[in-house]
Design a protein around this motif. Structure first.
Motif, PDB file in Angstrom:
ATOM      1  N   TYR A  24     -11.123  77.828  72.315  1.00  8.29           N
ATOM      2  CA  TYR A  24     -10.880  78.972  71.426  1.00  8.29           C
ATOM      3  C   TYR A  24      -9.966  78.561  70.273  1.00  8.29           C
ATOM      4  CZ  TYR A  24      -8.225  82.919  69.646  1.00  8.29           C
ATOM      5  OH  TYR A  24      -7.573  83.793  68.806  1.00  8.29           O
ATOM      6  N   LYS A  25      -8.894  77.828  70.595  1.00  8.02           N
ATOM      7  CA  LYS A  25      -7.954  77.386  69.563  1.00  8.02           C
ATOM      8  C   LYS A  25      -8.645  76.484  68.543  1.00  8.02           C
ATOM      9  CE  LYS A  25      -3.691  75.739  70.742  1.00  8.02           C
ATOM     10  NZ  LYS A  25      -2.840  75.329  71.887  1.00  8.02           N
ATOM     11  N   HIS A  26      -9.440  75.584  69.090  1.00  8.62           N
ATOM     12  CA  HIS A  26     -10.216  74.671  68.230  1.00  8.62           C
ATOM     13  C   HIS A  26     -11.145  75.468  67.307  1.00  8.62           C
ATOM     14  CE1 HIS A  26     -13.226  71.632  67.162  1.00  8.62           C
ATOM     15  NE2 HIS A  26     -14.137  72.346  67.773  1.00  8.62           N
ATOM     16  N   MET A  27     -11.779  76.499  67.861  1.00  7.84           N
ATOM     17  CA  MET A  27     -12.694  77.312  67.060  1.00  7.84           C
ATOM     18  C   MET A  27     -11.941  78.006  65.920  1.00  7.84           C
ATOM     19  SD  MET A  27     -14.884  80.716  68.029  1.00  7.84           S
ATOM     20  CE  MET A  27     -13.431  81.717  67.818  1.00  7.84           C
ATOM     21  N   VAL A  28     -10.787  78.600  66.240  1.00  7.35           N
ATOM     22  CA  VAL A  28     -10.014  79.297  65.198  1.00  7.35           C
ATOM     23  C   VAL A  28      -9.585  78.311  64.105  1.00  7.35           C
ATOM     24  CG1 VAL A  28      -7.895  80.583  64.688  1.00  7.35           C
ATOM     25  CG2 VAL A  28      -9.226  81.143  66.716  1.00  7.35           C
ATOM     26  N   ASP A  29      -9.133  77.118  64.531  1.00  6.89           N
ATOM     27  CA  ASP A  29      -8.727  76.105  63.550  1.00  6.89           C
ATOM     28  C   ASP A  29      -9.877  75.719  62.629  1.00  6.89           C
ATOM     29  OD1 ASP A  29      -6.271  76.139  64.690  1.00  6.89           O
ATOM     30  OD2 ASP A  29      -6.422  74.181  65.671  1.00  6.89           O
ATOM     31  N   GLU A  30     -11.079  75.673  63.213  1.00  7.44           N
ATOM     32  CA  GLU A  30     -12.233  75.255  62.406  1.00  7.44           C
ATOM     33  C   GLU A  30     -12.787  76.392  61.549  1.00  7.44           C
ATOM     34  OE1 GLU A  30     -13.675  72.287  61.908  1.00  7.44           O
ATOM     35  OE2 GLU A  30     -12.063  71.359  63.051  1.00  7.44           O
ATOM     36  N   ILE A  31     -12.618  77.627  62.007  1.00  6.72           N
ATOM     37  CA  ILE A  31     -13.151  78.769  61.246  1.00  6.72           C
ATOM     38  C   ILE A  31     -12.310  79.019  60.000  1.00  6.72           C
ATOM     39  CG2 ILE A  31     -13.343  81.284  61.264  1.00  6.72           C
ATOM     40  CD1 ILE A  31     -14.365  81.186  64.032  1.00  6.72           C
ATOM     41  N   THR A  32     -10.984  78.900  60.159  1.00  8.15           N
ATOM     42  CA  THR A  32     -10.140  79.160  59.002  1.00  8.15           C
ATOM     43  C   THR A  32     -10.314  78.010  58.016  1.00  8.15           C
ATOM     44  OG1 THR A  32      -8.334  78.228  60.286  1.00  8.15           O
ATOM     45  CG2 THR A  32      -8.462  80.600  60.177  1.00  8.15           C
ATOM     46  N   VAL A  33     -10.455  78.362  56.757  1.00 12.33           N
ATOM     47  CA  VAL A  33     -10.730  77.361  55.724  1.00 12.33           C
ATOM     48  C   VAL A  33      -9.425  76.666  55.348  1.00 12.33           C
ATOM     49  CG1 VAL A  33     -11.455  77.039  53.327  1.00 12.33           C
ATOM     50  CG2 VAL A  33     -12.737  78.573  54.844  1.00 12.33           C
ATOM     51  N   ASN A  34      -9.440  75.343  55.388  1.00 17.08           N
ATOM     52  CA  ASN A  34      -8.216  74.593  55.124  1.00 17.08           C
ATOM     53  C   ASN A  34      -8.375  73.618  53.971  1.00 17.08           C
ATOM     54  OD1 ASN A  34      -6.401  75.638  57.167  1.00 17.08           O
ATOM     55  ND2 ASN A  34      -7.903  74.826  58.598  1.00 17.08           N
ATOM     56  N   VAL A  35      -9.144  74.014  52.990  1.00 14.23           N
ATOM     57  CA  VAL A  35      -9.344  73.154  51.828  1.00 14.23           C
ATOM     58  C   VAL A  35      -8.325  73.551  50.766  1.00 14.23           C
ATOM     59  CG1 VAL A  35     -10.948  72.455  50.024  1.00 14.23           C
ATOM     60  CG2 VAL A  35     -11.785  72.895  52.322  1.00 14.23           C
ATOM     61  N   THR A  36      -7.539  72.601  50.314  1.00 17.57           N
ATOM     62  CA  THR A  36      -6.533  72.891  49.308  1.00 17.57           C
ATOM     63  C   THR A  36      -6.307  71.644  48.458  1.00 17.57           C
ATOM     64  OG1 THR A  36      -4.199  73.465  49.010  1.00 17.57           O
ATOM     65  CG2 THR A  36      -4.792  72.490  51.108  1.00 17.57           C
TER      66      THR A  36
END
Lengths: 194, 269
Positions: free
Chosen positions: B60-72
């Protein structure tokens, strides 16, 4: 359930392109006087630092109102929308547009595939996807998605394209409804309101 | 690929099992992100995916980390940083102490960009930069101040376009494909986990940055988050959003004044 959300008098023409597509657009847009029953969306590869130039250039060449795309703007027939630089353009079910800064797709943001796929999900058979000149594989998967959802697929005749790679790649990997030159693409768009 | 109705099921289950509410996230982007992780992790049946999320908290944690966009990016939209450099820092510099908050800071590129500006203006020593995100993994990465070396060419161009006059490469040490930013830049940074959807205000700030985060939220949640920022901002403080975001629909007109064409608003009362 999803069928109910399709508005019969609202269709969408989404146009994608890369290198050489701006010239093609400049031969199409000045000849459109009014679009009543549909919206035009333009997704072209552009420099990430180009904030306004493309919008201004296109606005000069058309009498149709070019709506600046901001997050969650209402999406309405009668207007031209241009995918902003450095964002992916997405379509929400409630007739708004949304933006996304996630990873580049096909080295591109905006990516044509991303917008085509998203538009196909919402506008289904009311969507026409047009892929113009370019030298990148972006757009092919998007056209496939449009076809799968019952939309119309048009690819610029590679012979008439400045950069034939993008239309060629799409022709080899999809079954287009039409392969048209610029003039014929214009005729097609003009015929939508009639 | 998952269907709309399956996405809604996932949202409900995640809320029920973990208390995290994706219900106010923009659906088009959320669906793309969920489909991406679904495919990357090789799922073919939604039921398998759903039970993995339900019964495996690590997944679940992995999924949340991957769903949130972290491009900056560093110095994304150079004109934005020019305005900060020329118009905002001189104003903030008159204060004895400057508090900044980067909400949704992801891997920290903008936090380091801001630290560079503060250092060049001679203000870093009296600043405190809070950087928060819901994603613990990106915060760990941000703390280290390590970014891919291949990005430095673009970042140094952005830096120069924003009005930077120093040698950009003097701010980091290059090593095996990475650029490690100098420790003195990080001295005034405080990183911590904060969830904009459910957490409250935790301090008063002179400037808040939240760029390209609100685009993932629906109008209702945007309104709530902007009001959280309003509660956290000192009078005459600044709020900075992404180039396609606005406070227009969330805050009473007259309370804030926009700076020129940039997406920076000053709280005037």
């Amino acid at each position: 359930m999803e069928k109910d959300q399709i508005d019969p008098d609202f269709s969408v023409v989404i146009i994608g392109g890369s290198a050489g597509s701006l010239n093609a657009l400049m031969q199409i847009l000045p000849h459109l006087s009014e679009i009543k029953s549909f919206a035009i969306v333009i997704v072209v590869h552009r420099k990430s630092t180009d904030e306004q130039t493309l919008e201004e250039l296109i606005a000069l060449k058309t009498i149709i109102n070019v709506k600046p795309v901001e997050d969650k703007v209402p999406f309405l027939p009668g207007f031209i929308y241009i995918a902003p630089s450095n964002y992916h353009l997405l379509f929400e079910k409630n007739r708004t547009l949304s933006l996304d800064t996630s990873e580049k797709i096909n080295y591109s943001r905006p990516s044509i595939d991303v917008s085509f796929e998203s538009a196909a999900e919402v506008y289904k058979s009311n969507l026409t996807g047009i892929l113009l000149s370019g030298s990148n594989a972006d757009g092919t998967l998007g056209l496939k998605a449009i076809q799968k959802e019952g939309g119309t697929v048009i690819i610029q005749d590679p012979k008439s394209a400045e950069m034939p790679y993008m239309p060629n790649n799409a022709i080899q990997n999809t079954v287009p409804d039409y392969i048209l030159n610029i003039k014929e693409i214009l005729q097609f768009i003009l015929s939508i309101d009639n | 690929m998952i269907e709309d109705i399956e996405l809604e099921t996932l949202i409900n289950e995640v809320y029920e099992y973990y208390g995290f509410d994706f219900g106010s996230y923009s659906r088009a982007s959320l669906k793309r992100r969920v489909n991406r992780i679904y495919q990357l992790d090789g799922f073919t049946h939604f039921e398998d995916f759903l039970s993995k999320v339900r019964y495996d908290p690590e997944y679940y944690k992995h999924m949340v980390d991957e769903i949130t966009v972290n491009v900056t990016e560093m110095f994304r939209d150079p004109a934005f940083y020019t305005v900060i450099r020329n118009q905002i820092l001189p104003l903030l510099g008159t204060k004895p102490f400057i508090r900044l908050w980067h909400a949704g800071c992801s891997t920290g590129e903008e936090v380091y960009s801001m630290a560079i500006l503060l250092k060049e203006a001679g203000l870093l020593h009296k600043s405190l930069i809070y950087a928060t995100d819901i994603n613990a993994k990106v915060l760990d990465s941000a703390k280290k101040g390590i970014f891919p070396l291949r990005m430095m060419k673009e970042y140094s161009e952005n830096y120069r376009d924003s009005g930077g006059k120093e040698d950009f490469s003097s701010y980091y040490t290059a090593n095996y494909g990475i650029a490690k930013f100098n420790d003195d830049l990080a001295q005034k940074m405080v990183f911590s986990q904060h969830n904009l959807v459910s957490d409250t205000s935790f301090n008063e700030f002179d400037m808040i940055f939240c760029r390209n985060v609100l685009i993932y939220f629906d109008n209702e949640l945007q309104k709530r988050v902007i009001n959280l920022f309003d509660d956290s901002l000192a009078v005459l403080g600044f709020l900075a959003l992404g180039t396609k975001e606005t406070i227009k629909y969330s805050i009473a007109p007259g309370k804030y004044k926009q700076l020129e064409r940039e997406k920076i608003w000053r709280k005037i009362r």
